[in-house]
Design a protein around this motif. Sequence first.
Motif, mmCIF file in Angstrom:
data_model
loop_
_atom_site.group_PDB
_atom_site.id
_atom_site.type_symbol
_atom_site.label_atom_id
_atom_site.label_comp_id
_atom_site.label_asym_id
_atom_site.label_seq_id
_atom_site.Cartn_x
_atom_site.Cartn_y
_atom_site.Cartn_z
ATOM 1 N N ILE A 1 69.858 -13.581 -56.372
ATOM 2 C CA ILE A 1 69.866 -15.005 -56.712
ATOM 3 C C ILE A 1 70.547 -15.209 -58.065
ATOM 4 O O ILE A 1 70.082 -14.701 -59.088
ATOM 5 N N ARG A 2 71.652 -15.924 -58.057
ATOM 6 C CA ARG A 2 72.334 -16.325 -59.288
ATOM 7 C C ARG A 2 71.833 -17.724 -59.656
ATOM 8 O O ARG A 2 71.940 -18.658 -58.867
ATOM 9 N N TYR A 3 71.260 -17.857 -60.836
ATOM 10 C CA TYR A 3 70.793 -19.165 -61.299
ATOM 11 C C TYR A 3 71.749 -19.673 -62.377
ATOM 12 O O TYR A 3 72.152 -18.940 -63.279
ATOM 13 N N ILE A 4 72.139 -20.931 -62.245
ATOM 14 C CA ILE A 4 73.127 -21.533 -63.144
ATOM 15 C C ILE A 4 72.555 -22.828 -63.708
ATOM 16 O O ILE A 4 72.286 -23.773 -62.963
ATOM 17 N N PHE A 5 72.345 -22.864 -65.012
ATOM 18 C CA PHE A 5 71.922 -24.087 -65.697
ATOM 19 C C PHE A 5 73.136 -24.602 -66.469
ATOM 20 O O PHE A 5 73.487 -24.077 -67.526
ATOM 21 N N GLN A 6 73.766 -25.612 -65.912
ATOM 22 C CA GLN A 6 75.087 -26.060 -66.356
ATOM 23 C C GLN A 6 75.022 -27.277 -67.279
ATOM 24 O O GLN A 6 74.398 -28.279 -66.945
ATOM 25 N N PRO A 7 75.698 -27.221 -68.412
ATOM 26 C CA PRO A 7 75.785 -28.404 -69.273
ATOM 27 C C PRO A 7 76.844 -29.385 -68.771
ATOM 28 O O PRO A 7 77.646 -29.070 -67.886
ATOM 29 N N ALA A 8 76.820 -30.585 -69.326
ATOM 30 C CA ALA A 8 77.955 -31.518 -69.293
ATOM 31 C C ALA A 8 78.453 -31.918 -67.915
ATOM 32 O O ALA A 8 79.651 -32.075 -67.715
#
Length: 376
Positions: free
Chosen positions: A117-124
Amino acid sequence: MDVKRIQPDAGLAERLMNDLALLAEPSFKEYKTTEYIVAFLKKTGINPSHIFETGCYGTLDFGAEKTVAFRSDIDALPANPDKTEYKHLCGHHHNMTALLLLLEAVQRSEVKPKVNIRYIFQPAEEIVSGAKFMIEKGCLDGVDCIFAAHAENEIPMGKLGVKSGPCMAGSHHIALTFTGKATHAAMPHLGNDVITAAADYITKAQMIVSRLKDPILPGLISFGSIHGGSADNIIPDKIELKGTFRYFHSEVKDTIEKGMESLASGIEELYGVKIEIDIKDGTHPVINDPALAAFICDIADENSLPRVPFDKASLGGEDFSEYVRLVKGVFVWTGANEHGNHPPLHSGDFYVPTPTVVASADMWIKLAYSIDRYFG
């Protein structure tokens, strides 16, 4: 294993939502939000491999052949005209909470998914820059498919809406500057009426979408800003006009761009003004992979997760499109309509009920533990 036994923590959901709502921050300034996410992950035994000034990502590596990504955006919107206060008026605290609940549930469970599982917390996301930033930082390396969820005020609370194919529109920005010779309002013939020229442009631009493009294919041109002039009896020498256009198909994008350029030339000749036109790319269309969308619906039905038939595309823009241009993916809507007349996204009264985020997290959990079947 009965995946139905793995449930999101509803009490934790409410706490996370409340905490993240209080931390609402603008794009690329999500400092406290990022600190909170990283601290929560570390508390649950997860150490993100990539932590940036704002945003982070990492992988729960279970030694599987396939890696599945889940993405959440983390920025908020201004809540007042002078942009001194920010709130999650687009529900990004919902998106963050759902992903954190998935990761917490996986860590809590003795049985692990059969995918990484790749988790991505993305800004902007709100300024459509964050996805490109995260991709440049390698967040999609080794990823086989990607998913995102978003609250939707038109769907009943807690129910899922999954659309196959075109989901959200390509969104591009238009800026035009009309310049001419200023004159007294009583003597328009002695100058160039940039106000009338701009008004004519606004009106005729609608003919591009109604008469030049294929009427079967969606497309839209809207103008939201016009500035110029200083007095009621002076025709100014400059007017600035800003707007946006939306589309799902590349041929519509091309038709609109060519039509706007041609229209500018015609208005210039008619009114004797000079028009500078600047068209800037915003987001590409979000196209949900049909096979993955069907698989999500099957998993929802298998696990008795309520969903509604949903075939409505949105002309809103989303930089999740950057991910699905590179790997297969699906953008899922989760209903936030609690009382039948829910405040719309981006409005000052918009909110996300706790059952909405619990439903999103439950979907992610069931998907994470079942997606290996999709790969065969």
